[in-house]
Design a protein around this motif. Sequence first.
Motif, mmCIF file in Angstrom:
data_model
loop_
_atom_site.group_PDB
_atom_site.id
_atom_site.type_symbol
_atom_site.label_atom_id
_atom_site.label_comp_id
_atom_site.label_asym_id
_atom_site.label_seq_id
_atom_site.Cartn_x
_atom_site.Cartn_y
_atom_site.Cartn_z
ATOM 1 N N ARG A 1 6.540 6.264 -0.375
ATOM 2 C CA ARG A 1 6.309 5.218 0.616
ATOM 3 C C ARG A 1 4.983 5.524 1.289
ATOM 4 O O ARG A 1 4.768 6.637 1.755
ATOM 5 C CB ARG A 1 7.412 5.177 1.663
ATOM 6 C CG ARG A 1 7.190 4.051 2.666
ATOM 7 C CD ARG A 1 8.444 3.742 3.467
ATOM 8 N NE ARG A 1 8.174 2.607 4.330
ATOM 9 C CZ ARG A 1 7.989 2.706 5.645
ATOM 10 N NH1 ARG A 1 8.072 3.873 6.238
ATOM 11 N NH2 ARG A 1 7.729 1.636 6.360
ATOM 12 N N ALA A 2 4.102 4.556 1.311
ATOM 13 C CA ALA A 2 2.811 4.709 1.985
ATOM 14 C C ALA A 2 2.770 3.733 3.155
ATOM 15 O O ALA A 2 3.075 2.551 3.002
ATOM 16 C CB ALA A 2 1.664 4.424 1.024
ATOM 17 N N SER A 3 2.405 4.256 4.327
ATOM 18 C CA SER A 3 2.285 3.437 5.535
ATOM 19 C C SER A 3 0.903 3.665 6.113
ATOM 20 O O SER A 3 0.460 4.801 6.235
ATOM 21 C CB SER A 3 3.330 3.856 6.570
ATOM 22 O OG SER A 3 4.621 3.826 6.037
ATOM 23 N N PHE B 1 -8.726 4.542 7.908
ATOM 24 C CA PHE B 1 -7.336 4.414 8.321
ATOM 25 C C PHE B 1 -6.613 5.744 8.158
ATOM 26 O O PHE B 1 -7.127 6.678 7.547
ATOM 27 C CB PHE B 1 -6.606 3.312 7.545
ATOM 28 C CG PHE B 1 -6.675 3.423 6.045
ATOM 29 C CD1 PHE B 1 -5.682 4.088 5.327
ATOM 30 C CD2 PHE B 1 -7.714 2.843 5.342
ATOM 31 C CE1 PHE B 1 -5.728 4.163 3.951
ATOM 32 C CE2 PHE B 1 -7.783 2.919 3.950
ATOM 33 C CZ PHE B 1 -6.786 3.577 3.256
ATOM 34 N N ILE B 2 -5.419 5.782 8.735
ATOM 35 C CA ILE B 2 -4.531 6.921 8.557
ATOM 36 C C ILE B 2 -3.399 6.471 7.649
ATOM 37 O O ILE B 2 -2.859 5.372 7.812
ATOM 38 C CB ILE B 2 -3.957 7.405 9.907
ATOM 39 C CG1 ILE B 2 -5.094 7.939 10.783
ATOM 40 C CG2 ILE B 2 -2.889 8.480 9.686
ATOM 41 C CD1 ILE B 2 -4.671 8.264 12.203
ATOM 42 N N CYS B 3 -3.070 7.308 6.683
ATOM 43 C CA CYS B 3 -1.973 7.007 5.778
ATOM 44 C C CYS B 3 -0.885 8.065 5.933
ATOM 45 O O CYS B 3 -1.181 9.264 5.943
ATOM 46 C CB CYS B 3 -2.459 6.972 4.329
ATOM 47 S SG CYS B 3 -1.167 6.437 3.184
ATOM 48 N N VAL C 1 -8.371 8.466 5.827
ATOM 49 C CA VAL C 1 -9.024 7.891 4.657
ATOM 50 C C VAL C 1 -10.261 7.119 5.087
ATOM 51 O O VAL C 1 -10.240 6.398 6.089
ATOM 52 C CB VAL C 1 -8.059 6.950 3.891
ATOM 53 C CG1 VAL C 1 -8.759 6.295 2.706
ATOM 54 C CG2 VAL C 1 -6.819 7.705 3.429
ATOM 55 N N SER C 2 -11.319 7.278 4.305
ATOM 56 C CA SER C 2 -12.473 6.393 4.426
ATOM 57 C C SER C 2 -12.707 5.799 3.044
ATOM 58 O O SER C 2 -12.606 6.497 2.029
ATOM 59 C CB SER C 2 -13.718 7.129 4.932
ATOM 60 O OG SER C 2 -14.135 8.095 4.008
ATOM 61 N N ALA C 3 -12.973 4.511 3.032
ATOM 62 C CA ALA C 3 -13.145 3.820 1.757
ATOM 63 C C ALA C 3 -14.232 2.759 1.889
ATOM 64 O O ALA C 3 -14.344 2.102 2.920
ATOM 65 C CB ALA C 3 -11.833 3.165 1.336
#
Length: 140
Positions: free
Chosen positions: A74-76, A94-96, A108-110
């Motif tokens: 599960r990824a949130s 974002f934070i996952c 995360v940076s994308a």
Amino acid sequence: MIRAESAATEDVAATLEEYAAAWTALDLQRVADQWDRQDHEVTYIAEELGEVLVGHERISEHLLRTEHRITTSRASLRDVHVRELEPGLVLATFICRWDFEWVAYSRVSAVLRRRGTRWLFAHYMEAPFHMEDWDGQNRT
């Protein structure tokens, strides 16, 4: 939920939600398909690897190997921020929260690029960290 401030950031927010949904479904082919195949220099810096993966083929191979080692997922996402760098190019941070057989967190940076109507990863980097509190709400 991810707040968006423009049409571009709204579309990117939908892409990131699809990314999390694909991880949750353990459909890592669908995850891999979110990297830009037209750009032969796309990159993925996974926290579990000591090397930078370059190219869609290497990224896809890694993700598909991972698919068979994980039984639940599960990824949130939260604290999502999308900034348009120029038309057709955005930076998302974002934070996952990863719920596998264990729980882990990544910042995360994308960089995503628009290809037609889709937004695809050109660069993606995870940085693990410890997080005490998680209420699942996007605070951005």
